[in-house]
Design a protein around this motif. Sequence first.
Motif, PDB file in Angstrom:
ATOM      1  N   PHE A 171      45.812  15.620  39.966  1.00  0.00           N
ATOM      2  CA  PHE A 171      45.186  16.970  39.604  1.00  0.00           C
ATOM      3  C   PHE A 171      46.324  17.898  40.023  1.00  0.00           C
ATOM      4  O   PHE A 171      46.920  17.874  41.078  1.00  0.00           O
ATOM      5  N   LEU A 172      47.116  18.529  38.932  1.00  0.00           N
ATOM      6  CA  LEU A 172      47.896  19.497  39.168  1.00  0.00           C
ATOM      7  C   LEU A 172      47.469  20.707  40.094  1.00  0.00           C
ATOM      8  O   LEU A 172      46.361  21.327  39.725  1.00  0.00           O
ATOM      9  N   GLU A 173      48.133  20.992  41.134  1.00  0.00           N
ATOM     10  CA  GLU A 173      47.502  22.165  41.818  1.00  0.00           C
ATOM     11  C   GLU A 173      47.983  23.658  41.231  1.00  0.00           C
ATOM     12  O   GLU A 173      48.704  23.658  40.734  1.00  0.00           O
ATOM     13  N   ASP A 174      47.065  24.360  41.965  1.00  0.00           N
ATOM     14  CA  ASP A 174      47.273  25.808  41.299  1.00  0.00           C
ATOM     15  C   ASP A 174      47.951  26.592  42.336  1.00  0.00           C
ATOM     16  O   ASP A 174      47.543  27.081  43.333  1.00  0.00           O
ATOM     17  N   TYR A 175      49.341  26.998  41.635  1.00  0.00           N
ATOM     18  CA  TYR A 175      50.057  27.791  42.612  1.00  0.00           C
ATOM     19  C   TYR A 175      49.986  29.336  42.211  1.00  0.00           C
ATOM     20  O   TYR A 175      50.779  30.233  42.758  1.00  0.00           O
ATOM     21  N   TYR A 176      49.136  29.774  41.438  1.00  0.00           N
ATOM     22  CA  TYR A 176      49.031  31.191  40.936  1.00  0.00           C
ATOM     23  C   TYR A 176      48.352  31.835  42.002  1.00  0.00           C
ATOM     24  O   TYR A 176      47.324  31.153  42.788  1.00  0.00           O
ATOM     25  N   PRO A 177      48.563  33.230  42.184  1.00  0.00           N
ATOM     26  CA  PRO A 177      47.594  33.731  43.232  1.00  0.00           C
ATOM     27  C   PRO A 177      46.174  34.087  42.710  1.00  0.00           C
ATOM     28  O   PRO A 177      46.184  34.041  41.645  1.00  0.00           O
ATOM     29  N   GLU A 178      45.449  34.346  43.526  1.00  0.00           N
ATOM     30  CA  GLU A 178      43.918  34.469  43.184  1.00  0.00           C
ATOM     31  C   GLU A 178      43.720  35.829  42.318  1.00  0.00           C
ATOM     32  O   GLU A 178      42.712  35.572  41.512  1.00  0.00           O
ATOM     33  N   SER A 179      44.641  36.527  42.493  1.00  0.00           N
ATOM     34  CA  SER A 179      44.394  37.844  41.511  1.00  0.00           C
ATOM     35  C   SER A 179      44.913  37.444  40.191  1.00  0.00           C
ATOM     36  O   SER A 179      44.451  38.386  39.014  1.00  0.00           O
ATOM     37  N   THR A 180      45.123  36.209  39.868  1.00  0.00           N
ATOM     38  CA  THR A 180      45.742  35.892  38.333  1.00  0.00           C
ATOM     39  C   THR A 180      44.036  35.763  37.613  1.00  0.00           C
ATOM     40  O   THR A 180      44.108  36.041  36.161  1.00  0.00           O
ATOM     41  N   TRP A 181      43.162  35.437  38.010  1.00  0.00           N
ATOM     42  CA  TRP A 181      41.854  34.979  37.284  1.00  0.00           C
ATOM     43  C   TRP A 181      40.767  36.234  37.452  1.00  0.00           C
ATOM     44  O   TRP A 181      40.678  36.835  38.256  1.00  0.00           O
ATOM     45  N   ASP A 182      40.322  36.262  36.078  1.00  0.00           N
ATOM     46  CA  ASP A 182      39.610  37.314  35.996  1.00  0.00           C
ATOM     47  C   ASP A 182      38.080  36.835  35.990  1.00  0.00           C
ATOM     48  O   ASP A 182      37.483  36.233  35.061  1.00  0.00           O
ATOM     49  N   ILE A 183      37.560  36.778  37.255  1.00  0.00           N
ATOM     50  CA  ILE A 183      36.161  36.071  37.525  1.00  0.00           C
ATOM     51  C   ILE A 183      35.140  36.927  37.042  1.00  0.00           C
ATOM     52  O   ILE A 183      34.173  36.330  36.361  1.00  0.00           O
ATOM     53  N   GLU A 184      35.386  38.102  36.521  1.00  0.00           N
ATOM     54  CA  GLU A 184      34.198  38.908  35.989  1.00  0.00           C
ATOM     55  C   GLU A 184      33.779  38.417  34.539  1.00  0.00           C
ATOM     56  O   GLU A 184      32.919  38.617  33.960  1.00  0.00           O
ATOM     57  N   ARG A 185      34.776  37.711  34.072  1.00  0.00           N
ATOM     58  CA  ARG A 185      34.789  37.086  32.718  1.00  0.00           C
ATOM     59  C   ARG A 185      34.472  35.651  32.598  1.00  0.00           C
ATOM     60  O   ARG A 185      34.747  35.113  31.451  1.00  0.00           O
ATOM     61  N   THR A 186      33.937  35.286  33.639  1.00  0.00           N
ATOM     62  CA  THR A 186      33.533  33.750  33.704  1.00  0.00           C
ATOM     63  C   THR A 186      32.779  33.114  32.854  1.00  0.00           C
ATOM     64  O   THR A 186      31.380  33.829  32.384  1.00  0.00           O
ATOM     65  N   LEU A 187      32.805  32.157  31.960  1.00  0.00           N
ATOM     66  CA  LEU A 187      32.061  31.810  30.956  1.00  0.00           C
ATOM     67  C   LEU A 187      31.518  30.214  31.437  1.00  0.00           C
ATOM     68  O   LEU A 187      32.453  29.488  31.894  1.00  0.00           O
ATOM     69  N   SER A 188      30.122  29.790  31.328  1.00  0.00           N
ATOM     70  CA  SER A 188      29.700  28.608  31.733  1.00  0.00           C
ATOM     71  C   SER A 188      28.738  28.171  30.517  1.00  0.00           C
ATOM     72  O   SER A 188      28.275  28.805  29.814  1.00  0.00           O
ATOM     73  N   PHE A 189      29.008  26.746  30.291  1.00  0.00           N
ATOM     74  CA  PHE A 189      28.126  26.149  29.394  1.00  0.00           C
ATOM     75  C   PHE A 189      27.844  24.574  29.716  1.00  0.00           C
ATOM     76  O   PHE A 189      28.609  24.180  30.452  1.00  0.00           O
TER      77      PHE A 189
END
Length: 321
Positions: A171-189
């Motif tokens: 599994f490729l590690e995530d080197y992006y900062p936490e601020s990269t991700w838009d948590i408020e627009r999370t989608l689950s299905f």
Amino acid sequence: MWINFKASRRFAIKIFVGGINAISGEPMKEDSATMLHRLTKLAKNESIQDYVVAPKQLWLDGIASNQGYVRQFVATPLWSGYSVEAQITGQDVSGGIQFVVVPSKTPPKLFKLSRQPGTISIVIKMLTGKSIQIKNGTVIYLILRLRGGGGPPIKDSELGIAPGGLIKQCFLEDYYPESTWDIERTLSFNVQILNTQLFEQVTGVSPPRTPISAKMCLAHGLPFFEIYNKTSAVVGDFKAITSVAGMAMEKATDTENGEEDDEEDNEEDDEEYDEEGDEDSEMDMGNPADQTANQQAEPTLEYPSSYLTQMVRTIASSLSV
């Protein structure tokens, strides 16, 4: 089976098999045990990443059971005891595969639209393969259509995910900062897996042909491929997981041991019955010497000779009359 990822921008994707995270082995519903597990890993300077980053991660073949290896996704009937969910939680409740997708805050690349201002074209692809083009100003009416209804349920129709054999993948590690991700627009299905018979009944589409197997590749001399990946620190807690083949062998061994135990119990019962029968025979027959002694010990009646003579005379006189 495997999961393929394609995206035009970055996404962080969590994959759960029956409510169990395929990367970390943690439950979908986080609790105090989940937090304690992460704190323990952090104290050991271990990765707590429980998601993949697309499109950097091209696909996913299975659960992260070992460093640099995964156990392949294998579809198995629910309530069979083989699924990852059943092995970790002791029961099959969720089944299927669940996805939690978090988009990045980076805006997508700009592109030029080949259309006139004020117009848009929408094409709806039906499950039957038919395409419907929606023009500007068209009203779409949605009608509930019930499929199926009666008839007996199809055996083993709902499927879960079980662990298969080991295959190389990291599994490729995530080197992006936490601020990269838009948590408020999370989608689950949720995606439920059906067997081929029920798939066709529900969708009206014939199921796709079975993909080529490793055995068929070898038989036809087809080449295998290998992609270079650096060793990843992303690995889950799946120590208690056993592959489908391993569980099948364990069940076969338990069955053989059970049959052997039954045979031993039957043999012991037969031996006890024979011993009891012999004891009963001895009790009935007794010792011959004892029987002779008993016969000799039996009392005999002795009568005086005068009494016997008188009895004979009485009988003789009665006969002559």
